[in-house]
Design an enzyme around this catalytic site. Sequence first.
Site, mmCIF file in Angstrom:
data_model
loop_
_atom_site.group_PDB
_atom_site.id
_atom_site.type_symbol
_atom_site.label_atom_id
_atom_site.label_comp_id
_atom_site.label_asym_id
_atom_site.label_seq_id
_atom_site.Cartn_x
_atom_site.Cartn_y
_atom_site.Cartn_z
ATOM 1 N N GLY A 198 -11.550 -5.521 107.113
ATOM 2 C CA GLY A 198 -11.889 -6.685 107.926
ATOM 3 C C GLY A 198 -11.055 -7.889 107.536
ATOM 4 O O GLY A 198 -10.272 -7.859 106.574
ATOM 5 N N GLU A 204 -8.420 -9.175 108.850
ATOM 6 C CA GLU A 204 -6.967 -8.950 108.888
ATOM 7 C C GLU A 204 -6.264 -10.002 109.752
ATOM 8 O O GLU A 204 -5.028 -10.096 109.736
ATOM 9 C CB GLU A 204 -6.655 -7.561 109.460
ATOM 10 C CG GLU A 204 -7.179 -6.392 108.632
ATOM 11 C CD GLU A 204 -8.590 -5.968 109.035
ATOM 12 O OE1 GLU A 204 -9.227 -6.692 109.840
ATOM 13 O OE2 GLU A 204 -9.056 -4.930 108.538
ATOM 14 N N LYS A 226 -7.612 -10.367 113.176
ATOM 15 C CA LYS A 226 -7.807 -9.821 114.522
ATOM 16 C C LYS A 226 -8.029 -10.935 115.543
ATOM 17 O O LYS A 226 -7.551 -10.856 116.671
ATOM 18 C CB LYS A 226 -9.029 -8.884 114.537
ATOM 19 C CG LYS A 226 -8.906 -7.698 113.605
ATOM 20 C CD LYS A 226 -10.175 -6.873 113.562
ATOM 21 C CE LYS A 226 -11.353 -7.582 112.925
ATOM 22 N NZ LYS A 226 -11.243 -7.814 111.477
ATOM 23 N N GLY A 227 -8.774 -11.986 115.119
ATOM 24 C CA GLY A 227 -9.074 -13.080 116.038
ATOM 25 C C GLY A 227 -7.802 -13.766 116.519
ATOM 26 O O GLY A 227 -7.609 -13.968 117.717
ATOM 27 N N ASN A 247 -21.923 -10.551 111.867
ATOM 28 C CA ASN A 247 -21.319 -10.326 110.551
ATOM 29 C C ASN A 247 -19.820 -10.630 110.647
ATOM 30 O O ASN A 247 -19.176 -10.972 109.661
ATOM 31 C CB ASN A 247 -21.558 -8.879 110.058
ATOM 32 C CG ASN A 247 -21.287 -7.814 111.111
ATOM 33 O OD1 ASN A 247 -21.044 -8.120 112.272
ATOM 34 N ND2 ASN A 247 -21.318 -6.566 110.707
ATOM 35 N N HIS A 260 -14.257 -14.609 113.151
ATOM 36 C CA HIS A 260 -12.873 -14.604 113.623
ATOM 37 C C HIS A 260 -12.398 -16.047 113.763
ATOM 38 O O HIS A 260 -12.998 -16.831 114.492
ATOM 39 C CB HIS A 260 -12.773 -13.849 114.959
ATOM 40 C CG HIS A 260 -13.230 -12.415 114.837
ATOM 41 N ND1 HIS A 260 -13.460 -11.615 115.911
ATOM 42 C CD2 HIS A 260 -13.482 -11.647 113.742
ATOM 43 C CE1 HIS A 260 -13.847 -10.406 115.498
ATOM 44 N NE2 HIS A 260 -13.871 -10.413 114.184
ATOM 45 N N THR A 306 -20.309 -1.200 106.936
ATOM 46 C CA THR A 306 -21.211 -1.851 107.884
ATOM 47 C C THR A 306 -21.904 -0.751 108.688
ATOM 48 O O THR A 306 -21.646 0.446 108.482
ATOM 49 C CB THR A 306 -20.456 -2.871 108.757
ATOM 50 O OG1 THR A 306 -21.430 -3.656 109.465
ATOM 51 C CG2 THR A 306 -19.499 -2.206 109.743
ATOM 52 N N GLY A 333 -18.612 -17.502 103.537
ATOM 53 C CA GLY A 333 -17.935 -18.390 102.601
ATOM 54 C C GLY A 333 -17.651 -17.761 101.246
ATOM 55 O O GLY A 333 -17.136 -18.418 100.335
ATOM 56 N N LYS A 377 -0.152 -12.572 107.909
ATOM 57 C CA LYS A 377 -0.192 -13.266 106.617
ATOM 58 C C LYS A 377 0.963 -12.895 105.682
ATOM 59 O O LYS A 377 0.818 -12.950 104.461
ATOM 60 C CB LYS A 377 -1.556 -13.052 105.951
ATOM 61 C CG LYS A 377 -2.715 -13.467 106.865
ATOM 62 C CD LYS A 377 -4.048 -13.566 106.182
ATOM 63 C CE LYS A 377 -4.326 -14.957 105.698
ATOM 64 N NZ LYS A 377 -5.756 -15.227 105.475
ATOM 65 N N GLY A 392 1.519 -17.371 109.861
ATOM 66 C CA GLY A 392 0.720 -18.595 109.772
ATOM 67 C C GLY A 392 -0.425 -18.481 110.758
ATOM 68 O O GLY A 392 -0.381 -17.640 111.657
#
Length: 427
Positions: free
Chosen positions: A12, A14, A16-17, A38, A41, A237, A300, A329, A413
Site C-alpha cells: 500500500g 505506493e 496510487k492516488g 483504511n 490516497h 487487510t 499518521g 518516488k 514528486g
Amino acid sequence: MGTIVVVGTQWGDEGKGKITDILAEKASMVVRFQGGNNAGHTIVIDDQTYKLHLIPSGVFNPGTMCIIGNGLVIDPEVLINELQALDRQGFDTSGIKISDRAHVIMPYHRRLDGLEEEKRQLKIGTTKRGIGPAYFDKISRTGIRMGEMVNPEEFADRLASLLESKNEIFEKIYNVEPMDFKEIYEEYSEYASLLKDKITDTSLIINNAIEQGEPVLFEGAQGVMLDIDHGTYPFVTSSNPTAGAVCIGAGIGPGQIDKVLGVVKAYTTRVGEGPFPTELFGELADSLREAGGEYGTTTGRPRRIGWLDAVVLRHARRLNALTHIVITKLDVLSGLPRVKICTGYKMEGNVIEEWPASLGVLQKCEPIYEEMEGWSQDLSKIDRYEDFPPQALAYVKRIQELVQVPVSIVSVGPGRHQTKILEEMSY
Ligand code: GDP
Ligand code: IMO
Ligand code: MG
C-alpha cells in the site's frame, strides 16, 4: 477505448492516488472496487494537498464520474465528511454514485476492531476503522448494505436483530457496555437521508459505460501484500486488493479488463505489523522516511522502510497479470551513494525466488541484494526523463528487467507535473 486497473504492488501507499488522478483526466469514470477508509490516497494539485479515503481519486477532474463499487465497506460518516469537504473546496461531487450492494461500517464494527486487536496475541496493527469486522459480517451474511440502510423499516428490523447478537458479544466476551439501538438508528438514518440520492446499482452504470466504449479506470486500494489470499496472512487487510477483485467489487466480467497498471514505489514501505524481509532500521530508514514523508495518510503512523524487493514485485506481476508498471518516488532515493534491490532470498542454503506462504519460512529468509550506484541530482527538478542521471535511468531499467513488465510512467514528486510519461497509457 477500454479499461485500466490501477493496483498497488507492495504494502500500500505506493502513490496510487496520484497516478489515478493523472490517468483520470482521460477517463469517463473512476471506480473504487474494494477496501474502505483504511485507504488513504494523497493528491497534490497546485500546492494544495487533498486526502481521500473513500472517494475515487478521479474527483479532481471535472467531468469524470466517480463510483464507489459494491466491493467496499463504507463508513457513511467518513464518506459524508469527505463529500462535504470536497464541496467546500469547490469540487463537484453531485455525480458521485454509491453501490446499493456495498456494505455499511457500523459503530459496532469500529468498536470490535479495537477490542479484537487488543485481545490478539499476534497484533496486526489495523487502522481500527472497522474494516475487518465489516467484511466479517458481509461474509457471515450478517451485514447491512447501503441499499438497506436507506430503507427505514428494513434498516430498523435488521439493525435490531444484529445489534442483539453484537451486544451479547460486547457484554459476555469483552465485558463492556452494550450499544444503544436508538442512538445508532437515529445517527444512521441521518446519514441515509444525506446519501440516499447517490445510492444505486453501480454495476449497471459501469457496464453501460464499457459497452459504449468509454474509457473506464478502476482504482485499487492497499497492495498485493495486504491481500487476504495472497498477502502476508494474517498480517493483511480483509479484502483482495488484486486486479481480479475488480470483477467482483465493481460487477463486471473478467473479459472487460484491458490493462493492469501496477504502482511500484522505488523502495518499500509498510504500515502495521508483519513480515518485511528488506526492512531497514536506524539512520538510513529515518532519513528515507523523512525524505519521502512516510507517515500514514489514514493513521499518521510512521511507515516502516526498506529496499525495493523484486520477489514482492514478481508476486504482484503474476497475481495481477500486470501489463505496465509505474515507478513512484524515485526522487526520494536521490543523494544515496548506493541503492539496493533484493532479487531473491537465501533460506537454509537454498535460493527462494517466489514469495513463500509460510511465516516460519519467511522468518528464515535473508534477502539477496544487488547493489547499484546512486545519484546525487534532485530528480524532481529535472524536466526531461532523458536528462536523468545515468544511474537513475539504470535503476529504472533494472526494475523493468527484474519484473519483466514495461515501465510506462516514472514519478519524481507528489505534483501532477512531476510525472514522466515514458509510454502513453491509452484506454
Ligand atoms: P496511495 O495510498 O497508494 O495512494 O499512496 P499515499 O497517498 O498514501 O502515499 C503516497 C505519498 O507519496 C503521498 O503523500 C503522495 O503525495 C506522495 N507521492 C506520490 N508520488 C510521489 C513521488 O513520485 N515523489 C514524492 N516525493 N512523493 C510522491
Ligand atoms: P492505501 O490504499 C497501507 C494495513 C494496516 C494494517 C493492515 C490491516 O492507502 O494504500 P485494516 O484496517 O485494513 O484491517 O488493517 O493493513 N493497511 C494499509 N497500509 N496503505 C493502506 O491503504 C492500508 N490499508 C490497510 O496498516 O497493517
Ligand atoms: Mg495510502
